[in-house]
Design an enzyme around this catalytic site. Structure first.
Site, PDB file in Angstrom:
ATOM      1  N   LYS A 225     119.003 -53.934 -40.732  1.00 47.34           N
ATOM      2  CA  LYS A 225     120.095 -53.415 -41.574  1.00 47.34           C
ATOM      3  C   LYS A 225     120.155 -53.904 -42.950  1.00 47.34           C
ATOM      4  CE  LYS A 225     124.959 -52.498 -41.027  1.00 47.34           C
ATOM      5  NZ  LYS A 225     126.179 -52.582 -40.074  1.00 47.34           N
TER       6      LYS A 225
ATOM      7  N   LYS B 198     120.364 -58.801 -40.317  1.00 45.70           N
ATOM      8  CA  LYS B 198     121.390 -57.829 -40.972  1.00 45.70           C
ATOM      9  C   LYS B 198     121.781 -58.579 -42.198  1.00 45.70           C
ATOM     10  CE  LYS B 198     126.207 -56.025 -40.394  1.00 45.70           C
ATOM     11  NZ  LYS B 198     127.360 -56.041 -39.471  1.00 45.70           N
TER      12      LYS B 198
END
Ligand code: PBG
Ligand code: ZN
Length: 330
Positions: free
Chosen positions: A254, A201
């Protein structure tokens, strides 16, 4: 190595001449079954508010949620990911630590309404802490405390699993989070509850619209000391390897579109299912351009989702899940 016949006999366009022919040879297709829909649950009663930075997305109070859940289910979407906006936030994020917190209550409502709609529980502190960070903070110096955060994630994951969560998705990029949650779940008897780790992330400005949707902007500093630096790709493979070693069943990258190289690298190197999160900013910018008449929303959204699958994602978290399911119906 395939060798291709040379001109004049070869005609790649033979396979593109009709819609059915193109469908027959298509390598990657988006289906609602691989889309996970994030939803926002707000405290209070009888209230549905549109999120200004994310046109078409809403915050629902729990008493208004059932109808929405039935609609999502009916569209053929298999999983939702709830984010909570609790009435009270505190330094410990304690709303998630008891069975009547906003998310445990929402999970029970969803599972009572549609038992086979899966709930993937985003597991983090930031939506529930008054300081807005993903970790427990030492108030004397604002340092992020790793071990107390792991204890929090362990406990809150058990609360969510007990409420009926089908999967836990730790999103804080906290070192050791997957291992801690696996221990917590196993210790409470939830041996078969999978973990989807937000493994790679990035500290991304594309989360901008989400801060406003979940009302969770950090009150000081930013997330660059725990989320990844956008310049790094090899480091993502290390993060994913660690999470798999700790017991992650599914790993996530992400954001999605600006990080397709990372999605592809993770797909190529590991054999676990890969998820990609098409984030709020990716959603908002398509809407903004469409509102100006500059882009065709439906075609650009479906092209984006197709490209994320082509890069190697098995599943996509996206605010377009409902729209895509409707568009793909006919
Ligand atoms: C919280 C969390 C965030 C998102 C999902 N979970 C925000 C953040 O890390 O700042 C972003 C989702 C989006 O932008 O759509 N850990
Ligand atoms: Zn967080």
């Amino acid at each position: 190595m395939t060798t291709f016949p040379t001109y004049p006999t070869y005609r790649p366009r033979r396979l593109r001449r009709t819609p059915n022919m193109r469908t027959l040879v298509r390598e990657n297709t988006v289906t609602p079954q691989n889309l996970i829909y994030p939803i926002f649950i707000r405290h209070g009663k009888d209230d549905v508010r549109e999120i200004s930075s994310m046109p078409g997305q809403f915050q629902f109070t729990i008493d208004r949620l059932a109808k929405e859940i039935k609609e999502i289910h009916k569209l053929g979407i298999l999983a939702v990911m709830p984010f909570g906006i609790p009435e009270h936030k505190d330094a410990q994020g304690s709303d998630n630590l008891h069975d009547d917190g906003i998310i445990p209550r929402a999970i029970r409502l969803i599972k009572d309404t549609c038992p086979d709609l899966m709930v993937i529980s985003d597991m983090c502190l930031c939506d529930y802490s008054d300081h807005g960070h993903c970790t427990i903070i030492d108030p004397s110096n604002n340092h992020m405390l790793n071990e107390p955060t792991l204890q929090y994630l362990r406990d809150a994951s058990v609360v969510h699993a007990r409420a009926g969560a089908d999967m836990i998705a730790p999103s804080g990029m906290i070192d050791g989070m997957v291992h801690a949650i696996r221990e917590g779940l196993n210790g409470a008897g939830f041996v078969y509850t999978p973990i989807m780790s937000y493994a790679a992330k990035y500290a991304s400005a594309f989360y901008g619209p989400f801060r406003n949707a979940a009302e969770c902007a950090p009150q000081f500093g930013d997330r660059t000391t725990y989320q990844m630096d956008p310049g790094n790709a090899r480091e993502a493979l290390k993060e994913v390897a660690i999470d798999i070693a700790e017991g992650a069943d599914i790993v996530m990258v992400k954001p999605a579109l600006p990080y397709l190289d990372v999605v592809a690298a993770v797909r190529n190197k590991f054999d676990v299912p890969v998820a990609a999160y098409h984030v709020s900013g990716e959603y908002a910018m398509l809407h903004a351009a469409a509102q100006n008449g500059w882009l065709d929303l439906q075609r650009c959204a479906l092209e984006s989702l197709t490209s994320i699958k082509r890069a190697g994602a098995d599943m996509i978290l996206t605010y377009f899940a409902k729209d895509a399911a409707k568009w793909l119906e006919n």
